[in-house]
Design an enzyme around this catalytic site. Structure first.
Site, PDB file in Angstrom:
ATOM      1  N   SER A 238       0.841  -1.176  -0.012  1.00 42.44           N
ATOM      2  CA  SER A 238       0.044  -0.008  -0.120  1.00 42.44           C
ATOM      3  C   SER A 238       0.905   1.030  -0.107  1.00 42.44           C
ATOM      4  O   SER A 238       1.987   1.230   0.146  1.00 42.44           O
ATOM      5  CB  SER A 238      -0.799  -0.058   1.358  1.00 42.44           C
ATOM      6  OG  SER A 238       0.020  -0.094   2.469  1.00 42.44           O
ATOM      7  N   LYS A 239       0.268   2.341   0.185  1.00 42.04           N
ATOM      8  CA  LYS A 239       1.010   3.563  -0.160  1.00 42.04           C
ATOM      9  C   LYS A 239       1.755   3.777   1.144  1.00 42.04           C
ATOM     10  O   LYS A 239       2.747   4.383   1.162  1.00 42.04           O
ATOM     11  CB  LYS A 239       0.058   4.788  -0.522  1.00 42.04           C
ATOM     12  CG  LYS A 239       0.735   6.115  -0.659  1.00 42.04           C
ATOM     13  CD  LYS A 239      -0.110   7.224  -0.993  1.00 42.04           C
ATOM     14  CE  LYS A 239       0.378   8.552  -1.385  1.00 42.04           C
ATOM     15  NZ  LYS A 239      -0.354   9.494  -1.711  1.00 42.04           N
ATOM     16  N   ARG A 240       1.250   3.527   2.290  1.00 38.14           N
ATOM     17  CA  ARG A 240       1.761   3.522   3.506  1.00 38.14           C
ATOM     18  C   ARG A 240       3.044   2.724   3.562  1.00 38.14           C
ATOM     19  O   ARG A 240       3.862   2.963   4.297  1.00 38.14           O
ATOM     20  CB  ARG A 240       0.751   2.961   4.728  1.00 38.14           C
ATOM     21  CG  ARG A 240       1.403   3.280   6.364  1.00 38.14           C
ATOM     22  CD  ARG A 240       0.313   2.703   7.320  1.00 38.14           C
ATOM     23  NE  ARG A 240       0.006   1.383   6.821  1.00 38.14           N
ATOM     24  CZ  ARG A 240      -1.199   0.861   7.429  1.00 38.14           C
ATOM     25  NH1 ARG A 240      -2.017   1.341   8.226  1.00 38.14           N
ATOM     26  NH2 ARG A 240      -1.353  -0.527   7.347  1.00 38.14           N
ATOM     27  N   ASP A 241       3.059   1.632   2.848  1.00 36.19           N
ATOM     28  CA  ASP A 241       4.284   0.716   2.979  1.00 36.19           C
ATOM     29  C   ASP A 241       5.345   1.071   1.915  1.00 36.19           C
ATOM     30  O   ASP A 241       6.510   0.416   1.981  1.00 36.19           O
ATOM     31  CB  ASP A 241       3.822  -0.791   2.414  1.00 36.19           C
ATOM     32  CG  ASP A 241       2.659  -1.353   3.407  1.00 36.19           C
ATOM     33  OD1 ASP A 241       2.932  -1.457   4.579  1.00 36.19           O
ATOM     34  OD2 ASP A 241       1.770  -1.913   2.909  1.00 36.19           O
TER      35      ASP A 241
END
Length: 465
Positions: A238-241
């Site tokens: 994900s974008k967070r990762d």
């Protein structure tokens, strides 16, 4: 000739999964002195973004991946696609379908109620009656109804599906615009693709594209479907990762060579080697060695690689890069010493910039925890006496070893441990307990600035009572 391509849609930013696919394709073309082409798949006119398109080009420029010839835009090739749609209609390999959306929805609901896979039932495949009025037809290609569709995937091996699994899919919408699988097959064929390296989310598009290749008599390229990049928990990135805009990595202070080195190892390896120059990547890369299983994004690994490339970059190069982070040191008289003292401590250019600013900018405040520990007891007395020793030192003070002699002499004369002067001196110079070596810091600052900061620290200690 080996010819590969990268074909993003300009509907969003270029993320690292896309950049990895592009890198694999680029390396394979460059290794074989072939061609690497950039094609923008912008047929979905309602979702295209000029900003996203520019971001893709910027990302390629930043990482230094060049492409051959001009960028190809699918939106400028509609007349070409229309010609092939007409060809297939005239040859009886495609047909107009007048089924409405409501009819298609009802069909799918019936099929699902019977436990069948939802699919078009071919009702207009051999239709020769009068078309219903007021309906703009779509165009469907005639997929084979018997046998199997088989292709060899360079990563996953031989893949076979029953032809019955592929229905007569739409190649042109009711407004005449062509569909994804149709235009991809045409462009890959006409652009001379020998090898198509792409994410395995495209694996099930391949049989449809093979139907198009066969219908038009085109040669089928070699396919390599690369497994996805997962996060460290084994789930979709994900974008967070880290699945963020490639240019965000530039803003975060990563070097392009570090990012490419990181990406090439996500799904490909050469023995136990971890660090690869671009030249080594080109020499060693082979898509046949791409791993079948998904790879895991590891930020610590990326930071480790970035740190390696920062440490091994020339100081001249780093000085230029640091300008983007508000640090202007190209004309600093202690440039070499300043970067030699700090680049071992910066995992990113942001961290490196912070380390440099820590030295160049006098502290405006002292870290509460550090000052409480360092500025107690004999700290003020030792700082005063160390300042006096610096003022009276008879030998020139220019290099870190010169300043090291002063500290050694002070510790020896006072018969104290290094920390008794080292801790208060460090906080006096930097405002905190961390940072480069004291010898290096003083050599960069010079005697006058070192004395100024010591004096300010003494004033601060006095103000606290």
């Amino acid at each position: 000739m080996i010819t590969t391509r990268f074909a993003p849609s300009p509907t969003g930013y270029l993320h690292i999964g896309g950049l990895r696919t592009a890198l694999f394709s680029w390396l394979w073309a460059r290794k074989n002195s072939g061609k690497f082409l950039l094609r923008i798949e912008d047929t979905d006119l309602s979702r295209n973004s000029q900003e996203a398109l520019e971001a893709i080009i910027k990302a390629f420029d930043w990482v230094g991946m060049d492409y051959d010839g001009e960028v190809i835009y699918q939106s400028k090739r509609f007349d070409l696609y229309k010609k092939y749609i007409e060809q297939l209609l005239n040859e009886g390999k495609a047909y107009k379908c007048y089924m409405t959306k409501d009819e298609l929805t009802a069909l799918r609901e019936e099929q699902m109620a019977r436990g069948e896979r939802a699919r078009y039932d071919g009702r207009y495949r051999d239709f020769d009656g009068t078309p219903p009025e007021g309906i703009e037809p779509v165009v469907r290609i005639k997929a084979p109804t018997e046998g199997f569709i088989t292709f060899f995937d360079g990563v996953k091996g031989e893949i076979t599906i029953a032809s019955s699994e592929v229905d007569d899919f739409i190649i042109a919408r009711s407004d005449g615009t062509p569909t994804y699988n149709f235009v991809v097959a045409i462009d890959d064929a006409l652009m001379g693709m020998s090898d198509v390296i792409r994410g395995d989310d495209h694996l099930y598009n391949t049989p449809k594209q093979i139907v198009v290749y066969n219908a038009l008599g085109f040669d089928i390229p070699n396919f390599y479907h690369v497994a996805m990049i997962n996060n460290e928990q084994g789930k979709k990135l994900s974008k967070r990762d880290g699945a963020t805009d490639v240019m965000e990595y530039k803003k975060l202070g990563f070097l392009p060579e570090a990012l490419l080195n990181f990406l090439v190892r996500l799904g490909w390896s050469h023995g136990d080697q971890e660090i690869f120059s671009i030249e080594e990547m080109i020499e060693l890369f082979d898509p046949k060695d791409i791993n079948k299983s998904a790879s895991s994004y590891n930020l610590d690994k990326l930071l480790w690689l970035n740190s390696h490339y920062i440490k091994n970059s020339s100081n001249e190069k780093l000085a230029k890069l640091l300008k983007d982070f508000g640090v202007e040191i190209e004309n600093h008289d202690k440039l070499e010493l300043l970067l030699d003292a700090t680049k071992e401590r910066g995992k990113t250019l942001v961290e490196l910039a912070n380390q440099i600013n820590l030295i160049l900018n006098p502290p405006t405040e002292y870290d509460a925890k550090a000052s409480k520990k360092a500025f107690k007891g004999t700290a003020k007395e030792y700082l005063k006496e160390f300042a006096d020793m610096l003022k009276d030192w008879s030998e020139p003070l220019h290099t870190p070893p010169d300043y090291h002699k002063v500290i050694e002499k002070f510790v020896e004369d006072k018969e104290i441990g290094f920390g008794k002067i080292g801790q208060p001196l460090r906080v006096a110079l930097l405002g905190r307990m961390t940072g480069s070596g004291l010898d290096e810091i003083m050599a960069i600052l010079g005697v006058e600035e070192t004395l100024n900061r010591i004096e300010k620290a003494i004033e601060y200690i006095d103000s606290r009572g």
